[in-house]
Scaffold this active site. Structure first.
Site, mmCIF file in Angstrom:
data_model
loop_
_atom_site.group_PDB
_atom_site.id
_atom_site.type_symbol
_atom_site.label_atom_id
_atom_site.label_comp_id
_atom_site.label_asym_id
_atom_site.label_seq_id
_atom_site.Cartn_x
_atom_site.Cartn_y
_atom_site.Cartn_z
ATOM 1 N N ALA A 96 0.876 -1.165 0.000
ATOM 2 C CA ALA A 96 0.000 0.000 0.000
ATOM 3 C C ALA A 96 0.916 1.219 0.000
ATOM 4 C CB ALA A 96 -0.874 -0.016 1.239
ATOM 5 N N GLY A 153 0.631 -4.856 0.885
ATOM 6 C CA GLY A 153 -0.574 -4.904 0.057
ATOM 7 C C GLY A 153 -0.337 -5.588 -1.278
ATOM 8 N N GLU A 202 -0.741 -9.137 -0.538
ATOM 9 C CA GLU A 202 -2.166 -9.339 -0.241
ATOM 10 C C GLU A 202 -3.017 -9.292 -1.508
ATOM 11 O OE1 GLU A 202 -1.516 -6.270 2.751
ATOM 12 O OE2 GLU A 202 -2.713 -7.468 4.134
ATOM 13 N N GLU A 209 4.836 -5.039 7.123
ATOM 14 C CA GLU A 209 4.151 -3.940 7.825
ATOM 15 C C GLU A 209 4.680 -3.727 9.238
ATOM 16 O OE1 GLU A 209 2.624 -6.316 6.062
ATOM 17 O OE2 GLU A 209 1.078 -5.430 4.789
HETATM 18 N N1 CAA Z 1 4.630 3.145 -0.733
HETATM 19 C C1 CAA Z 1 5.032 4.304 -1.292
HETATM 20 N N2 CAA Z 1 6.146 4.416 -2.024
HETATM 21 C C2 CAA Z 1 6.904 3.317 -2.196
HETATM 22 C C3 CAA Z 1 6.544 2.070 -1.635
HETATM 23 C C4 CAA Z 1 5.346 2.013 -0.881
HETATM 24 N N3 CAA Z 1 4.904 0.883 -0.355
HETATM 25 N N4 CAA Z 1 7.492 1.179 -1.969
HETATM 26 C C5 CAA Z 1 8.403 1.819 -2.707
HETATM 27 N N5 CAA Z 1 8.047 3.111 -2.858
HETATM 28 C C6 CAA Z 1 8.763 4.162 -3.571
HETATM 29 C C7 CAA Z 1 9.986 4.625 -2.796
HETATM 30 O O1 CAA Z 1 9.633 5.569 -1.817
HETATM 31 C C8 CAA Z 1 10.818 5.218 -3.907
HETATM 32 O O2 CAA Z 1 10.320 6.482 -4.224
HETATM 33 P P1 CAA Z 1 11.319 7.777 -4.333
HETATM 34 O O3 CAA Z 1 12.182 7.445 -5.516
HETATM 35 O O4 CAA Z 1 10.394 8.914 -4.561
HETATM 36 O O5 CAA Z 1 12.086 7.825 -3.071
HETATM 37 C C9 CAA Z 1 10.526 4.307 -5.085
HETATM 38 O O6 CAA Z 1 9.298 3.641 -4.775
HETATM 39 C C10 CAA Z 1 11.583 3.248 -5.307
HETATM 40 O O7 CAA Z 1 11.748 2.547 -4.091
HETATM 41 P P2 CAA Z 1 13.182 2.304 -3.400
HETATM 42 O O8 CAA Z 1 14.119 3.398 -3.730
HETATM 43 O O9 CAA Z 1 12.953 2.037 -1.940
HETATM 44 O O10 CAA Z 1 13.639 0.965 -4.169
HETATM 45 P P3 CAA Z 1 14.639 -0.155 -3.646
HETATM 46 O O11 CAA Z 1 14.922 -1.013 -4.818
HETATM 47 O O12 CAA Z 1 15.785 0.457 -2.927
HETATM 48 O O13 CAA Z 1 13.807 -0.992 -2.546
HETATM 49 C C11 CAA Z 1 11.843 -2.129 -1.671
HETATM 50 C C12 CAA Z 1 12.704 -1.766 -2.928
HETATM 51 C C13 CAA Z 1 12.651 -3.089 -0.793
HETATM 52 C C14 CAA Z 1 10.600 -2.810 -2.179
HETATM 53 C C15 CAA Z 1 11.526 -0.830 -0.874
HETATM 54 O O14 CAA Z 1 10.994 0.124 -1.766
HETATM 55 C C16 CAA Z 1 10.554 -1.035 0.233
HETATM 56 O O15 CAA Z 1 10.904 -1.542 1.287
HETATM 57 N N6 CAA Z 1 9.277 -0.590 0.025
HETATM 58 C C17 CAA Z 1 8.250 -0.631 1.063
HETATM 59 C C18 CAA Z 1 7.760 -2.030 1.304
HETATM 60 C C19 CAA Z 1 6.720 -2.021 2.384
HETATM 61 O O16 CAA Z 1 6.970 -1.683 3.522
HETATM 62 N N7 CAA Z 1 5.488 -2.421 2.021
HETATM 63 C C20 CAA Z 1 4.365 -2.445 2.944
HETATM 64 C C21 CAA Z 1 3.579 -1.158 2.847
HETATM 65 S S1 CAA Z 1 2.308 -1.024 4.081
HETATM 66 C C22 CAA Z 1 1.057 -2.010 3.505
HETATM 67 O O17 CAA Z 1 1.137 -2.584 2.448
HETATM 68 C C23 CAA Z 1 -0.141 -2.122 4.407
HETATM 69 C C24 CAA Z 1 -1.089 -3.188 4.008
HETATM 70 O O18 CAA Z 1 -1.213 -4.232 4.628
HETATM 71 C C25 CAA Z 1 -1.957 -3.059 2.860
#
Ligand code: CAA
Length: 256
Positions: free
Chosen positions: A64, A107, A110, A130
């Site tokens: 998400a 998400g 999911e 999360e």
């Molecule tokens: N939400 C918003 N933006 C996100 C995102 C997310 N879930 N995942 C990645 N992005 C964005 C980053 O912020 C980044 O944007 P900027 O260039 O503007 O900074 C862009 O996508 C590229 O991401 P990274 O630079 O982080 O890429 P990476 O290759 O270094 O890492 C990754 C990849 C390991 C997937 C890392 O992006 C990451 O950890 N993302 C978040 C994963 C996460 O925590 N997901 C759970 C979200 S909460 C949820 O989903 C609740 C639910 O139950 C529904």
């Protein structure tokens, strides 16, 4: 028409591709509404017998949208019933095949689990991270992951936030087919095409019957299956399917 997804029809398959590359297909509210709208439209079309849900090579979806959620409060989340709209996707009757490449986190994992058939490779990364954000899964992860892989692995994933690769996910029962990276999308399309070539009525009630196994007792589930099985004898496709077998030819389903 859509800003965050691409849609196309290939034969009898409706394809939805998440398309927010700069955010690794993070699922913001607009994307959720578009995916549900596109899938609902495909579901209602007599020309579509299966749906493929795909992301990019790097990410099916990285979760998400954290940036959209960061400033939310309990009352704003509760008032909008955040994520409830996804329930409409799981209520659709057309089988959905997820082509899961790269990250399927939070998400994203999911959403993949809302599909009916999951195709992945050894490089696919599933996870429910999360806990690292001080929250828990909110789109069904604690429930669907547990049903898919059992308590031991679900607890491990949800409590530590670690990722599971496609090999482990297939062994654990989360993934339907493990294929080469480059083959994920072609095989997902092939599976969807195969499903779409069957009787639409039969494939829809088959999906309903399998899903009933997660919602009911064995006795009630078997009864549901049997009554549904009986009902298919009212369809043209049953007549055609059985006649084709007897006449040693390929069935020509009318998909009604
Ligand atoms: N939400 C918003 N933006 C996100 C995102 C997310 N879930 N995942 C990645 N992005 C964005 C980053 O912020 C980044 O944007 P900027 O260039 O503007 O900074 C862009 O996508 C590229 O991401 P990274 O630079 O982080 O890429 P990476 O290759 O270094 O890492 C990754 C990849 C390991 C997937 C890392 O992006 C990451 O950890 N993302 C978040 C994963 C996460 O925590 N997901 C759970 C979200 S909460 C949820 O989903 C609740 C639910 O139950 C529904």
């Amino acid at each position: 028409m859509y800003e965050n997804i691409l849609t196309e029809t290939r034969g009898r398959v409706g394809v939805i591709t998440l398309n927010r590359p700069k955010a690794l297909n993070a699922l913001n509210e607009a994307t959720m509404r578009e995916v549900v709208a596109a899938a609902t439209e495909f579901d209602a079309s007599p020309e579509v017998g299966a749906i493929v849900l795909a992301g990019s090579e790097k990410a099916f979806a990285a979760g998400a949208d954290i940036k959209e959620m960061a400033q939310q409060s309990y009352t704003s989340m509760y008032a909008s019933d955040w994520f409830a709209h996804w329930d409409r996707l799981t209520a659709l009757r057309t089988p959905i095949v997820a082509a899961v490449r790269g990250y399927a986190l939070g998400g994203g994992c999911e959403l993949a689990m809302m599909a009916d058939v999951l195709v992945a490779s050894e490089n696919t990364k599933f996870g429910q991270p999360e806990i690292n954000l001080g929250i828990i899964p909110g789109m069904g992860g604690s429930q669907r992951l547990t049903r898919a892989v059992g308590k031991a692995k679900a607890m491990d994933m949800v409590l530590t936030g670690r990722m599971m690769d496609g090999v482990e996910a297939e062994r654990a029962g989360l993934v339907s087919r493990l294929v080469d990276d480059k083959q994920i999308l072609p095989i997902a399309l092939e599976i969807a095409e195969t499903i779409a070539g069957k009787s639409k009525h039969a494939s829809q009630v088959a999906k309903e019957a399998v899903n009933a196994a997660f919602e009911t007792t064995l006795t009630q589930g078997v009864l549901f299956e049997r009554r549904t099985f009986h009902s298919l004898f009212a369809t043209e496709d049953q007549k055609e399917g059985m006649a084709a077998f007897v006449e040693k030819r390929k069935a020509d389903f009318k998909h009604r």
